[in-house]
Design a protein around this motif. Structure first.
Motif, PDB file in Angstrom:
ATOM      1  N   ILE A  28       0.867  -1.179   0.000  1.00  0.00           N
ATOM      2  CA  ILE A  28       0.000   0.000   0.000  1.00  0.00           C
ATOM      3  C   ILE A  28       0.901   1.225   0.000  1.00  0.00           C
ATOM      4  N   ASP A  29       0.665   2.103  -0.952  1.00  0.00           N
ATOM      5  CA  ASP A  29       1.452   3.322  -1.059  1.00  0.00           C
ATOM      6  C   ASP A  29       0.597   4.483  -0.573  1.00  0.00           C
ATOM      7  N   CYS A  30       0.889   4.960   0.662  1.00  0.00           N
ATOM      8  CA  CYS A  30       0.141   6.096   1.202  1.00  0.00           C
ATOM      9  C   CYS A  30       1.012   6.825   2.217  1.00  0.00           C
ATOM     10  N   THR A  31       0.618   8.019   2.524  1.00  0.00           N
ATOM     11  CA  THR A  31       1.355   8.819   3.510  1.00  0.00           C
ATOM     12  C   THR A  31       0.922   8.390   4.914  1.00  0.00           C
ATOM     13  N   PRO A  32       1.700   8.730   5.926  1.00  0.00           N
ATOM     14  CA  PRO A  32       1.288   8.410   7.298  1.00  0.00           C
ATOM     15  C   PRO A  32      -0.062   9.020   7.665  1.00  0.00           C
ATOM     16  N   ALA A  33      -0.327  10.235   7.193  1.00  0.00           N
ATOM     17  CA  ALA A  33      -1.617  10.874   7.491  1.00  0.00           C
ATOM     18  C   ALA A  33      -2.761  10.094   6.854  1.00  0.00           C
ATOM     19  N   GLU A  34      -2.569   9.631   5.637  1.00  0.00           N
ATOM     20  CA  GLU A  34      -3.595   8.838   4.960  1.00  0.00           C
ATOM     21  C   GLU A  34      -3.818   7.506   5.685  1.00  0.00           C
ATOM     22  N   ALA A  35      -2.756   6.891   6.151  1.00  0.00           N
ATOM     23  CA  ALA A  35      -2.875   5.620   6.870  1.00  0.00           C
ATOM     24  C   ALA A  35      -3.626   5.821   8.179  1.00  0.00           C
ATOM     25  N   ARG A  36      -3.319   6.902   8.903  1.00  0.00           N
ATOM     26  CA  ARG A  36      -4.033   7.189  10.158  1.00  0.00           C
ATOM     27  C   ARG A  36      -5.521   7.398   9.897  1.00  0.00           C
TER      28      ARG A  36
END
Length: 74
Positions: free
Chosen positions: A7-15
């Motif tokens: 999964i390619d996402c930023t930490p903010a997106e993951a949170r």
């Protein structure tokens, strides 16, 4: 069986995806307050202020020793 998911996402997106709270605004305010306090107290920890603070007991001890020596002569 082995399955790999990337999964390619930023930490903010993951949170946000996991439903975790966003503490960034609170952390930003806390860091601003910490910076303000550090800048207010920087004068107390300047080399000159520290030297004065450290040398004050030494001068008091020297005065005390001189008083004792003067009393011993009498």
């Amino acid at each position: 069986m082995k399955i790999t998911v990337n999964i390619d996402c930023t930490p903010a997106e993951a949170r946000a995806f996991m439903g975790l709270p966003d503490f960034e605004p609170m952390q930003k305010r806390a860091m601003e307050e910490l910076e303000k306090r550090m800048l207010e107290s920087v004068e107390r920890y300047s080399p000159e202020a520290l030297l004065k603070m450290w040398m004050q007991p030494a001068t008091l001890n020297a005065d005390w020793l001189q008083d004792i020596l003067r009393q011993g002569r009498k």
